[in-house]
Design a protein around this motif. Structure first.
Motif, mmCIF file in Angstrom:
data_model
loop_
_atom_site.group_PDB
_atom_site.id
_atom_site.type_symbol
_atom_site.label_atom_id
_atom_site.label_comp_id
_atom_site.label_asym_id
_atom_site.label_seq_id
_atom_site.Cartn_x
_atom_site.Cartn_y
_atom_site.Cartn_z
ATOM 1 N N ARG A 31 0.352 -1.222 -0.081
ATOM 2 C CA ARG A 31 0.068 -0.149 -0.135
ATOM 3 C C ARG A 31 0.819 0.963 0.429
ATOM 4 O O ARG A 31 0.242 2.358 -0.948
ATOM 5 C CB ARG A 31 -0.729 0.568 1.266
ATOM 6 N N LEU A 32 1.726 1.381 0.872
ATOM 7 C CA LEU A 32 2.867 2.729 0.933
ATOM 8 C C LEU A 32 3.306 2.690 -0.578
ATOM 9 O O LEU A 32 3.265 3.885 -0.899
ATOM 10 C CB LEU A 32 3.992 2.521 2.219
ATOM 11 N N GLY A 34 2.310 1.396 -3.272
ATOM 12 C CA GLY A 34 1.062 1.887 -4.701
ATOM 13 C C GLY A 34 1.003 3.618 -4.292
ATOM 14 O O GLY A 34 0.789 4.510 -4.694
ATOM 15 N N ALA A 35 0.672 3.661 -3.045
ATOM 16 C CA ALA A 35 0.561 5.540 -2.851
ATOM 17 C C ALA A 35 1.798 6.712 -3.374
ATOM 18 O O ALA A 35 1.449 7.357 -3.518
ATOM 19 C CB ALA A 35 0.318 5.184 -1.213
ATOM 20 N N ALA A 36 2.704 6.296 -3.184
ATOM 21 C CA ALA A 36 3.944 6.692 -4.010
ATOM 22 C C ALA A 36 3.958 6.749 -4.970
ATOM 23 O O ALA A 36 4.217 7.943 -5.450
ATOM 24 C CB ALA A 36 5.573 5.690 -2.934
ATOM 25 N N VAL A 38 1.657 6.286 -6.961
ATOM 26 C CA VAL A 38 0.074 7.159 -7.423
ATOM 27 C C VAL A 38 0.699 8.734 -7.426
ATOM 28 O O VAL A 38 0.705 9.845 -8.064
ATOM 29 C CB VAL A 38 -0.912 7.717 -6.643
ATOM 30 N N VAL A 39 1.392 9.205 -6.143
ATOM 31 C CA VAL A 39 1.426 10.767 -5.334
ATOM 32 C C VAL A 39 2.713 11.381 -6.032
ATOM 33 O O VAL A 39 2.389 12.386 -7.059
ATOM 34 C CB VAL A 39 2.148 10.717 -3.870
ATOM 35 N N THR A 40 3.249 9.972 -6.673
ATOM 36 C CA THR A 40 4.789 10.936 -7.699
ATOM 37 C C THR A 40 4.655 10.960 -9.160
ATOM 38 O O THR A 40 4.383 11.649 -9.593
ATOM 39 C CB THR A 40 6.278 10.015 -7.122
ATOM 40 N N ASP A 68 8.409 15.183 -2.589
ATOM 41 C CA ASP A 68 8.133 14.569 -2.763
ATOM 42 C C ASP A 68 8.824 13.491 -3.226
ATOM 43 O O ASP A 68 9.595 12.281 -3.262
ATOM 44 C CB ASP A 68 8.210 14.969 -4.220
ATOM 45 N N PHE A 71 8.602 10.858 -0.366
ATOM 46 C CA PHE A 71 8.074 9.885 -1.682
ATOM 47 C C PHE A 71 8.782 8.886 -2.524
ATOM 48 O O PHE A 71 8.092 7.394 -3.376
ATOM 49 C CB PHE A 71 6.964 10.109 -1.910
#
Length: 414
Positions: A31-32, A34-36, A38-40, A68, A71
């Protein structure tokens, strides 16, 4: 350049994202990561797509770039330093140098180098990797930061030089416009008000001579007084016309398509000018070839310049050449309109140049040359093909006449 950096980051993140997700630990780690991703990815896409809008926000808040970077470290830990994410990490100091100058470049190069060293030491703790391999990416981060700061300084200097050049060009354009307007005013005053006032002075001298005679003629005195009055009114009218031209927001422009009011008015006016000049000065002026039916119509500004050149040539013949006859001719030769004014006077003095005339305070010939140049005509002042006197020849290119059958068809290749 910043947009291009984010475009490169976007491509590298898209290539390395599958590897980062495959190597992530199940559960919270995935999950971390995947979130990284998406965010980057979204941050890079937004800044690449609309840098003009969100770039100032990044400039005011360096903490956003630091976030950024953190991430991105999650992706780097998951995918490893051997993937394309290593290039993303090198882009961060480059971007910091472009946006924040050398201080930001030094800070983010140090932060990114520290992250790379920690990732390398953690993921390759069981191996004995060479020191050069461990220091390669941190060294690239330092070099990228220095390059970004250098490029920023170069672009700022180039922008300052461009702005200074634009300012100088604007000042030069303004100076040229002022100089051209001063020259135009000098021509207009010389060819209108100054000549009329000179005529007023001559008429006043004649009136004084007649009035001081032993037996003055009342009719002659009345005639000369009326001449002085008409000349003074003409000077006042020319002054008002000059002031109106100065007050006009958009002066007349030379329009190749427009003609003077009546089409052939200019040639009638030229003939009337010659007749009036003969009546005023006694110098015989003839116009044998000024047939309006065989001469082209001219735009109003162009007609005004030709009339001014003709009037100046007549004044010079009367004042300086001691001429007894002036001949004005106009004809079309090929694609040229040729206007000639020839007098039978004593001609120009040897060695006459525009510079000498300007230095001696004589601006008539200079004004004629400037008027011809303004309308794209060629002017020649000299003896021409005559044995004596002075000839002023103005040659003006005429636009081609439209074909009666319409435009010619485009040629075809054989």
């Amino acid at each position: 350049m910043c947009r291009q950096v984010f475009g490169f980051r976007l491509a590298m993140i898209a290539l390395a994202a599958p590897a980062a997700l495959l190597h992530a630990a199940p559960g919270l780690g995935a999950r971390l990561v995947g979130a990284a991703v998406v965010v980057t990815f979204m941050v890079s896409y937004v800044l690449f797509r609309d840098w003009e809008r969100f770039g100032p926000l990044l400039l005011r808040h360096p903490s956003l770039l630091a976030a950024d970077t953190l991430f991105g470290s999650f992706l780097l830990i998951s995918a490893g330093p051997d993937t394309t994410l290593a290039y993303v990490s090198v882009c961060t100091p480059l971007l910091a140098g472009l946006v924040y100058s050398w201080r930001g470049a030094a800070f983010f190069a140090s932060l990114q180098s520290l992250i790379l060293l920690l990732v390398h030491a953690t993921l390759k703790a069981d191996r004995h990797a060479p020191v050069a391999e461990a220091l390669l990416l941190p060294g690239l981060c330092v070099i990228a930061g220095a390059m970004g700061s250098t490029l920023r300084n170069l672009m700022l200097r180039f922008g300052a030089a461009t702005q200074a050049l634009t300012t100088v060009q604007a000042r030069l354009a303004a100076a040229e416009a002022v100089s051209a307007e001063r020259a135009r005013l000098a021509r207009e005053m010389h060819d209108s008000v100054a000549k009329t006032l000179y005529g007023v002075a001559l008429a006043a001298d004649g009136l004084a001579a007649t009035a001081s005679a032993d037996a003055p003629d009342p009719g002659r005195i009345r005639q000369q007084a009326e001449l002085v009055s008409r000349s003074a009114r003409r000077a006042a009218a020319e002054s008002r016309e000059l002031l109106t031209d100065l007050r006009r927001q958009q002066p007349d422009r030379l329009d190749a398509g427009g003609v003077d009011g009546g089409g052939t008015t200019v040639w009638h006016e030229l003939t009337e000018t010659a007749d009036h000049f003969t009546a005023r000065t006694g110098l015989r002026v003839t116009c044998p070839d000024l047939d309006p039916n065989h001469l082209p119509s001219l735009a109003a500004p162009l007609a005004r310049h030709l009339l001014a050149i003709t009037t100046e040539a007549l004044e010079n013949a009367y004042r300086h050449a001691r001429a007894t006859h002036v001949e004005v001719r106009a004809a079309v030769h090929g694609g040229l309109l040729r206007l000639t004014i020839h007098d039978d006077g004593r001609g120009l003095p040897p060695g006459t140049t525009l510079e000498r005339l300007r230095d001696s305070g004589h601006f008539g010939l200079l004004g004629m040359v400037e008027r011809a140049a303004q309308v794209g005509a060629r002017i020649r002042i000299g003896r021409g093909g005559h044995e004596r006197g002075t000839e002023v020849r103005v040659e003006l290119p005429l636009p081609p006449l439209p074909s009666p059958n319409g435009p010619d068809p485009a040629p075809r290749n054989p």
